[in-house]
Design a protein around this motif. Structure first.
Motif, PDB file in Angstrom:
ATOM      1  N   ALA A 244       0.835  -1.203   0.000  1.00  0.00           N
ATOM      2  CA  ALA A 244       0.000   0.000   0.000  1.00  0.00           C
ATOM      3  C   ALA A 244       0.870   1.253   0.000  1.00  0.00           C
ATOM      4  O   ALA A 244       0.561   2.230  -0.680  1.00  0.00           O
ATOM      5  N   ALA A 245       1.994   1.215   0.748  1.00  0.00           N
ATOM      6  CA  ALA A 245       2.864   2.392   0.832  1.00  0.00           C
ATOM      7  C   ALA A 245       3.424   2.744  -0.539  1.00  0.00           C
ATOM      8  O   ALA A 245       3.525   3.921  -0.896  1.00  0.00           O
ATOM      9  N   ALA A 246       3.757   1.725  -1.329  1.00  0.00           N
ATOM     10  CA  ALA A 246       4.304   1.969  -2.665  1.00  0.00           C
ATOM     11  C   ALA A 246       3.276   2.680  -3.537  1.00  0.00           C
ATOM     12  O   ALA A 246       3.589   3.658  -4.222  1.00  0.00           O
ATOM     13  N   LYS A 301      -4.329   0.184   2.278  1.00  0.00           N
ATOM     14  CA  LYS A 301      -3.768  -0.858   3.145  1.00  0.00           C
ATOM     15  C   LYS A 301      -4.766  -1.988   3.299  1.00  0.00           C
ATOM     16  O   LYS A 301      -4.440  -3.156   3.226  1.00  0.00           O
ATOM     17  N   ARG A 302      -6.018  -1.587   3.527  1.00  0.00           N
ATOM     18  CA  ARG A 302      -7.069  -2.571   3.729  1.00  0.00           C
ATOM     19  C   ARG A 302      -7.268  -3.412   2.460  1.00  0.00           C
ATOM     20  O   ARG A 302      -7.383  -4.629   2.519  1.00  0.00           O
ATOM     21  N   CYS A 361     -11.968 -13.472   8.814  1.00  0.00           N
ATOM     22  CA  CYS A 361     -10.983 -12.398   9.003  1.00  0.00           C
ATOM     23  C   CYS A 361     -11.301 -11.221   8.078  1.00  0.00           C
ATOM     24  O   CYS A 361     -11.256 -10.066   8.480  1.00  0.00           O
ATOM     25  N   ARG A 362     -11.655 -11.538   6.824  1.00  0.00           N
ATOM     26  CA  ARG A 362     -12.002 -10.459   5.883  1.00  0.00           C
ATOM     27  C   ARG A 362     -13.205  -9.677   6.395  1.00  0.00           C
ATOM     28  O   ARG A 362     -13.248  -8.450   6.312  1.00  0.00           O
ATOM     29  N   HIS A 370      -9.070  -4.441  14.396  1.00  0.00           N
ATOM     30  CA  HIS A 370      -7.637  -4.159  14.365  1.00  0.00           C
ATOM     31  C   HIS A 370      -6.972  -5.196  13.450  1.00  0.00           C
ATOM     32  O   HIS A 370      -7.093  -6.396  13.689  1.00  0.00           O
ATOM     33  N   PRO A 371      -6.270  -4.748  12.386  1.00  0.00           N
ATOM     34  CA  PRO A 371      -5.761  -5.705  11.394  1.00  0.00           C
ATOM     35  C   PRO A 371      -4.876  -6.804  11.982  1.00  0.00           C
ATOM     36  O   PRO A 371      -5.059  -7.988  11.665  1.00  0.00           O
ATOM     37  N   LEU A 372      -3.930  -6.415  12.859  1.00  0.00           N
ATOM     38  CA  LEU A 372      -3.007  -7.423  13.374  1.00  0.00           C
ATOM     39  C   LEU A 372      -3.735  -8.456  14.243  1.00  0.00           C
ATOM     40  O   LEU A 372      -3.493  -9.662  14.135  1.00  0.00           O
TER      41      LEU A 372
END
Ligand SMILES: [Zn+2]
Length: 385
Positions: A244-246, A301-302, A361-362, A370-372
């Motif tokens: 996502a950062a890219a 990110k999501r 999870c999805r 919280h993703p983690l």
């Protein structure tokens, strides 16, 4: 002419591409700019109330109007995406107002509303009003994964265009023809992408994307205890964040630069300094842009984590295929050895439970978990089987 269309199809099936092709058909003007009034010889001499519907389902692809539509720069085309996680009511109301203005070309004003399923309830209401009482020359093209993702009141007022997931060999042929990708490699990427053309292209051309997918597919084999399960969850999140950062960086920088240029940064003078100072205030435009970019980064990110989870689900789908001896192609033929090993040492029931854990999870992530923590719960469920 129908004023509201709903293009549906799974992510990557080309919903917005199809909508753009349709917009090109509506706005196509071969032979340059069309006259404002009918050419001499036609009765009346006044502009007809409604222009004739397009004679084909796409534009000629060569005229200036077609080029502008495909590039997203046509004056009568509004191409909208959610500003953050969803369409807010303000963004939608602004859009409805702009959509109601008369088309510059005298033909149609076309709005392509991407990810229409991401409209908040209030935004959907604003949209519904616009669709219920359409301006004569306005055409709404909504895009969503499936008709069920839209509220029934909107759905029932739209004409449906349903896109199918393209077959792997059709995607591979496109990649080979359009992008010059070697056919075997194209087919492998197409199968791995499970119908998503853009993703297939990225897997075939971007070694980083291919490496991240390999990491995800390595999760089932690497989870053999609580410690490794927790570590695998952390790796999933890290990989999704990196991806996502890219994408985020590539989108953010030009926007910030453009805004700075618009504010006259670099030039001198008291007025400019004042404008820049006010832009930097908590309510200023630069701050607004930063906030919008932040929520977009969260969405990216999501999305990227969701894609990783779909890759993982695809792995277990292959495991189940082997366990049942189903005569279908494996999506992840490149890791066939690992798939067969797991298929041979586990039961179809446990494979189904694992797939359910991934889907749960999805859903949790969709509900803002919280993703983690969600990923850890899933990894532990994969371990338990
Ligand atoms: Zn054209």
């Amino acid at each position: 002419m129908t004023h509201a269309w709903l293009f549906t199809g799974p992510p990557g099936s080309g919903r917005s591409v199809a909508a753009r092709a349709f917009a090109a058909a509506l706005l196509c003007q071969p032979g340059g700019t069309a006259p404002r009034n009918p050419p001499p010889g036609q009765p009346g001499g006044t502009t007809p109330r409604t222009p004739p519907p397009p004679r084909q389902d796409r534009g000629c692809g060569h005229c200036a109007a077609c080029h502008q539509v495909l590039a997203g720069t046509h004056a009568d085309l509004l191409l909208v995406q959610p500003e953050g996680l969803s369409y807010g009511v303000k963004q939608t109301r602004d859009l409805v107002l702009r959509a109601a203005t008369a088309p510059v070309s005298g033909r149609w004003r076309v709005i392509i509303f991407e990810d229409a399923d991401r409209a908040t309830e209030q935004a959907a209401n604003a949209l519904l009003k616009a669709i219920e009482e359409p301006t004569p020359r306005t055409v709404w093209l909504l895009c969503a994964p499936s008709p069920d993702d839209m509220v029934p009141t909107i759905r029932s007022r739209c004409r449906l265009v349903t896109l199918r997931t393209p077959a792997a060999d059709a995607i591979a042929a496109t990649l080979a023809r359009r992008d010059g990708i070697e056919p075997d490699r194209a087919l492998q990427a197409a199968r791995a992408a499970q119908g998503h053309i853009g993703r297939a292209r990225r897997l075939a051309t971007d070694p980083e994307a291919a490496r991240r997918r390999a990491d995800v597919l390595n999760v089932p084999a690497s989870v053999d205890g609580v410690g490794s399960a927790v570590a695998a969850a952390a790796r999933l999140i890290e990989a999704a964040d990196a991806e996502a950062a890219a994408v985020t960086a590539a989108l953010d920088e030009p926007e910030q630069e453009e805004l700075r240029r618009a504010l006259g940064e670099g030039s001198s003078g008291k007025g400019v300094a004042k404008a820049v100072r006010s832009a930097l205030r908590p309510t200023g435009v630069l701050r607004e842009l930063t906030d919008r970019q932040k929520s977009r980064a969260t969405r990216l990110k999501r999305d990227s984590l969701d894609r990783a989870l779909l890759d993982l689900a695809g792995f277990y789908r292959d495991v189940l295929t082997v366990q049942f001896g189903a005569p279908v192609e494996l999506a992840n033929a490149d890791v066939e050895a690992a798939i067969r090993r797991i298929a041979g040492t586990t039961t179809p029931e446990s494979t189904l439970r694992r797939m359910r854990a991934i889907m749960a999870c999805r859903e949790r992530l969709e509900a803002n978990a919280h993703p983690l923590l969600a990923a850890e719960a899933m990894a532990l469920a994969l371990l338990a089987g």
